[in-house]
Design an enzyme around this catalytic site. Structure first.
Site, PDB file in Angstrom:
ATOM      1  N   PHE A  79      46.985  38.493  40.567  1.00 13.92           N
ATOM      2  CA  PHE A  79      47.829  39.022  40.661  1.00 13.92           C
ATOM      3  C   PHE A  79      49.355  38.626  40.417  1.00 13.92           C
ATOM      4  O   PHE A  79      50.216  39.342  39.952  1.00 13.92           O
ATOM      5  CB  PHE A  79      48.219  39.838  42.233  1.00 13.92           C
ATOM      6  CG  PHE A  79      47.318  41.034  42.354  1.00 13.92           C
ATOM      7  CD1 PHE A  79      47.718  42.154  42.019  1.00 13.92           C
ATOM      8  CD2 PHE A  79      46.103  40.885  43.016  1.00 13.92           C
ATOM      9  CE1 PHE A  79      46.972  43.407  42.205  1.00 13.92           C
ATOM     10  CE2 PHE A  79      45.335  42.102  43.511  1.00 13.92           C
ATOM     11  CZ  PHE A  79      45.896  43.129  42.973  1.00 13.92           C
TER      12      PHE A  79
ATOM     13  N   ASP B 128      32.288  35.830  41.992  1.00 13.65           N
ATOM     14  CA  ASP B 128      32.920  34.699  41.727  1.00 13.65           C
ATOM     15  C   ASP B 128      33.048  33.607  42.783  1.00 13.65           C
ATOM     16  O   ASP B 128      33.971  33.075  43.044  1.00 13.65           O
ATOM     17  CB  ASP B 128      34.436  35.006  41.081  1.00 13.65           C
ATOM     18  CG  ASP B 128      35.018  33.786  40.432  1.00 13.65           C
ATOM     19  OD1 ASP B 128      34.300  33.117  39.846  1.00 13.65           O
ATOM     20  OD2 ASP B 128      36.457  33.707  40.266  1.00 13.65           O
TER      21      ASP B 128
ATOM     22  N   GLY C 224      50.323  28.528  44.280  1.00 14.64           N
ATOM     23  CA  GLY C 224      49.048  28.919  43.572  1.00 14.64           C
ATOM     24  C   GLY C 224      49.635  30.054  42.655  1.00 14.64           C
ATOM     25  O   GLY C 224      50.673  30.730  42.749  1.00 14.64           O
ATOM     26  N   GLU C 225      48.744  30.336  41.818  1.00 14.66           N
ATOM     27  CA  GLU C 225      48.784  31.431  40.798  1.00 14.66           C
ATOM     28  C   GLU C 225      47.448  32.236  40.784  1.00 14.66           C
ATOM     29  O   GLU C 225      46.425  31.606  40.208  1.00 14.66           O
ATOM     30  CB  GLU C 225      49.136  30.814  39.270  1.00 14.66           C
ATOM     31  CG  GLU C 225      49.636  31.775  38.433  1.00 14.66           C
ATOM     32  CD  GLU C 225      51.072  32.265  38.514  1.00 14.66           C
ATOM     33  OE1 GLU C 225      51.356  33.610  38.021  1.00 14.66           O
ATOM     34  OE2 GLU C 225      51.714  31.466  38.879  1.00 14.66           O
TER      35      GLU C 225
END
Length: 815
Positions: free
Chosen positions: A473, A588, A469-470
């Site tokens: 951070f 979120d 994942g990205e």
């Protein structure tokens, strides 16, 4: 055999203990209206308990335990005003705790343990300080009442293994009050109440306990003492690295501390007889809880020797001790009898087992389930017996190189030390690291520390093949530690806008948040210019990947799993809003920020955007951070941030769980813009159930689905004052409270035009032949609206970047 009903028609006292009976409880029992004592324990009979038992108003002693088969609600016993002793243990009883039970003035002993009772404990209206209470292993919630923790020490009270709020658990322990794992039940239960003042002094690789005996050394092993404590409701941290919990009482006798220690009555001829001179006894449940252990594989050896039951020609030799053994909540010995397996009395039996330590703790539990004898060799002495316990790691501790380093430092010339220190300082490595370590030192962190070398080895030097994942951070990698623990490593990108102090602040906040429905932070690494966070790894990716990624995900969530996931998200948010030490607003909540473990339990991730929300400052006047399709109107338009913004987002996610569709990318009809808009339309038409995921076909609970949809629509009400709190929404989801149906009025924010700008945009793009299947989202440069697609990296967001935009921009209100 089946119990003939006619055998019970003319008796005043009935005892059906420890038989091999079959069938259900005989309903003819209720015809014996003059029955005073009824005892049915370990009989082999099946439930449920008949509701007609309420007619036995002359009962003074009712004991039913270990029923098989079908469960039942709590039978009404309010008419039994003469009741002195009440035991309904392990009877598959579910539903709310009966308020009137604590007000039965004649009651002396109450045992409702090992059931599924829910709700809060009421405050009794009468003072009955002499009542012994055992409510262990239920699902009781809410705060622990003050009357529980302030009862006299002479009154035994056991509320272990329940779901009470952690903040209400007192720090100090005392005699005759068992609070072991009394908050957030199941495998994730807290067991730290009395150990808060006993931090781990060092990592442990082994533990040896002489159960019921004094400290002794045998060979290379030093066995720690376990003597002097005993009682029907005890939780005692004997040292900083282990504790013992006892539950239950020996009925029909006066319980004393020495009854919980078994002592041999003959000369023992086995080797190492010191280990078997005494043994720990318990009438119901006995738990040894080891902590401070290094994670990995362990060998557990349990030492047994029957030193109480005798092997002679008297009736005492007929005694049978039968119990179950659990290690790490897994049943390893069922209907275990020492005398049979040894075989014989005063014979040593050592049983080895393998166990995996994942969170530094190892739990061994012994439990009596009503089998065997209760009057031989003497009345009241029965239940589990254990002589000694060995726990040994299957791996060797790392070598201590400290003395070699010290010796080398003494030999090296002083000028070389100055050169090294000066070089590090000149390069900025030493200064930066000292500043970060100083910032960390000022925080009360509850996490571990990792070295960069460990994490490089775990991720194969951050190989791109391990990238999952990205996040906000930077990249996120899957890794495996030497002990086999799978982890997710979040690496701070050099381009990140967050510096060292922000990084340290986030660690300090996250380290204090421990809950079964939050992704657990294992620790961090600060070394040189490397800043990394280490999380638990979620085997089943995100809820979005599983629910919407039908082409890539092999999982199909059935209704029971969807219900469990939705309740889990609600519990996690309720903890953040109302039960954690800090008041946290996530900001979120969405399907990609809900991760699923191997058992498909929901865990909320991404606290990079979570901020401390002070009560006097709820209006955010600078920038909004969130995701289109999930943001509450008052937050998206005016930056007004409260917990109700998370409630709104939860309502959208709940709607997605029921429908199996994404609110941001599903456009059902021209008359609706998104999934939420469609739900409002169906609600007005009275066809709300049409939205249920067609993949479920008819395999779902109609009542639960309707309840979840109504809760979702209530949570997404345009007015934050109408939305429930998360704890209230949780109670509605679980059917504990009714749902207030309120029709949402979109005009409260948009003068009747809530969806019109976005709808016009869709119609225009459709007319031009350039429409897409994705809902519009704000572009990354914050200049307006653009389309977006979901990449593979978005599907496992350990800390995914969310969309941020200035509230001064004029943009259509998201669904």
């Amino acid at each position: 055999m089946t119990l003939p009903c006619f055998m019970l028609l003319c008796v005043k006292n009935s005892n059906l203990n420890a038989n091999n009976l079959t069938g259900s409880l005989p309903r003819d029992l209720t015809n014996i209206t003059n029955l005073k004592d009824l005892e049915i324990q370990g009989s082999g009979l099946e439930g449920p308990i008949p509701s007609s038992i309420s007619v036995l108003t002359n009962l003074t002693d009712l004991r039913i335990s270990d029923l098989l088969g079908e469960g039942s609600k709590f039978p009404y016993l309010g008419n039994m005003t003469k009741m002195n002793y009440l035991m309904l243990r392990n009877c598959n009883i579910s539903g709310p705790f009966p308020d009137y039970i604590l007000n039965m003035g004649s009651l002396k002993i109450l045992d409702l343990s090992f059931n599924r009772l829910t709700g809060n404990l009421p405050v009794p209206t009468i003072n009955n300080d002499n009542l012994a209470i055992c409510l262990a292993n239920n699902l009781l919630t809410g705060a622990i009442p003050n009357w529980i923790t302030t009862r006299p020490r002479k009154s035994a009270t056991d509320i272990s293994y329940n779901n009470f709020s952690e903040t209400s658990v007192p720090v100090a322990c005392r005699d005759n009050l068992n609070l072991f794992k009394s908050s957030y039940g199941g495998n994730n239960s807290k067991a730290v109440e009395c150990l808060r003042s006993l931090p781990c002094s060092k990592d442990r690789y082994s533990l040896h306990i002489n159960c019921g005996g004094q400290e002794i050394t045998i060979g290379k092993f030093s066995y720690e003492a376990d003597e002097g404590y005993g009682g029907e409701a005890q939780y005692v941290p004997l040292k900083d690295n282990w504790a013992v919990s006892t539950t239950g009482r020996f009925w029909d006798v006066n319980n004393t501390a020495n009854m919980f220690i078994g002592k041999n009555v003959s000369m023992l001829r086995m080797s190492n007889s010191e280990l078997y001179t005494n043994a720990r006894l318990s009438p119901l449940s006995l738990t040894y809880y080891a902590r401070c252990l290094v994670n990995g594989n362990y060998t557990v050896k349990l030492h047994f020797a029957e030193i109480v039951i005798r092997d002679n020609r008297s009736f005492q030799s007929l005694g049978r001790r039968i119990f179950d053994v659990y290690i790490q909540d897994e049943l390893v010995l069922k209907d275990f009898e020492i005398k049979k397996e040894a075989p014989g009395v005063d014979k040593v039996l050592i049983t080895p087992f393998k166990a995996v330590v994942k969170n530094g703790t190892l739990e061994i539990r012994f439990r009596w389930v009503g089998k065997g004898t209760t009057i031989a060799p003497q009345k009241g002495i029965y239940g589990p017996l254990i002589s000694a316990i060995d726990m040994e790691a299957d791996f060797k501790p790392p070598k201590n190189w400290k003395k070699f380093i010290v010796a080398g430092a003494v030999v090296l010339p002083l000028f070389l030390i100055f050169i090294i220190v000066g070089t590090l300082w000149w390069k900025g490595c030493l200064g930066g690291r000292v500043l970060r370590e100083r910032d960390l030192k000022g925080l009360d962190l509850r996490t571990g520390s990792f070295t960069l070398r460990q994490l490089r080895a775990a991720t194969n030097n951050f190989d791109s093949a391990n990238k999952i994942g990205e996040g906000g951070f930077g990249p996120v990698y899957k890794g495996e530690l030497l002990d086999g623990t799978i982890i997710a490593v979040k690496q701070l990108s050099s381009k990140s806008r967050q510096g060292n102090r922000e990084f340290v602040t986030e660690i300090g906040m996250i380290s204090g948040l421990q809950h079964p429905n939050l992704v657990k932070l294992y620790g961090c690494c600060i070394e040189g210019n490397q800043l990394l966070l280490v999380y638990e790894y979620m085997e089943n990716n995100s809820l979005a990947y599983t629910l919407f990624g039908s082409e890539t995900s092999s999982l199909m969530l059935d209704w029971a799993t969807r219900q469990k996931i939705c309740v889990g998200i609600a519990r996690g948010l309720a903890f953040l809003h109302e039960e954690s030490a800090l008041r946290i607003v996530h900001r979120d909540i969405k399907a990609t920020n809900v991760l699923l473990d191997k058992d498909l339990n929901a865990k909320i991730s991404d606290f990079g955007l979570a901020k401390l929300c002070e009560e006097e400052n709820t209006h955010i006047s600078t920038r909004i951070a969130g995701t289109i399709g999930y943001m509450a109107p008052e937050y998206a338009l005016w930056g007004y941030l409260t917990e109700k913004a998370d409630v709104y987002s939860f309502g959208v996610v709940a709607l997605e769980i029921v429908s199996g569709r994404s609110n941001a990318s599903y456009r059902p009809k021209n008359e609706a813009v998104c999934l939420l808009d469609w739900a409002f339309i169906l609600q007005q038409k009275g066809n709300l159930m049409e939205i249920v995921d067609p993949r479920l076909e008819s395999e779902f609970n109609m009542e639960e689905a309707e309840r979840m949809l109504k809760v979702a629509l209530l949570c997404t009400n345009a007015s934050p004052t109408i939305r429930p709190t998360m704890s209230a929404a949780l109670r509605m989801l679980e059917g504990q409270t009714s749902i207030k149906e309120v029709a949402s009025d979109p005009s409260i924010y948009a003068d009747g035009m809530r969806f019109k700008p976005i709808k016009d945009h869709y119609q225009q793009t459709s007319h031009d032949g350039s429409s897409t299947s994705h809902a519009p989202i704000f572009s990354s440069d914050n200049t307006g609206i653009g389309s977006s697609t979901t990449s593979a990296h978005d599907l496992y967001p350990v800390n995914p970047e969310s969309i941020s935009f200035d509230i001064s921009e004029t943009s259509p209100l998201p669904c």
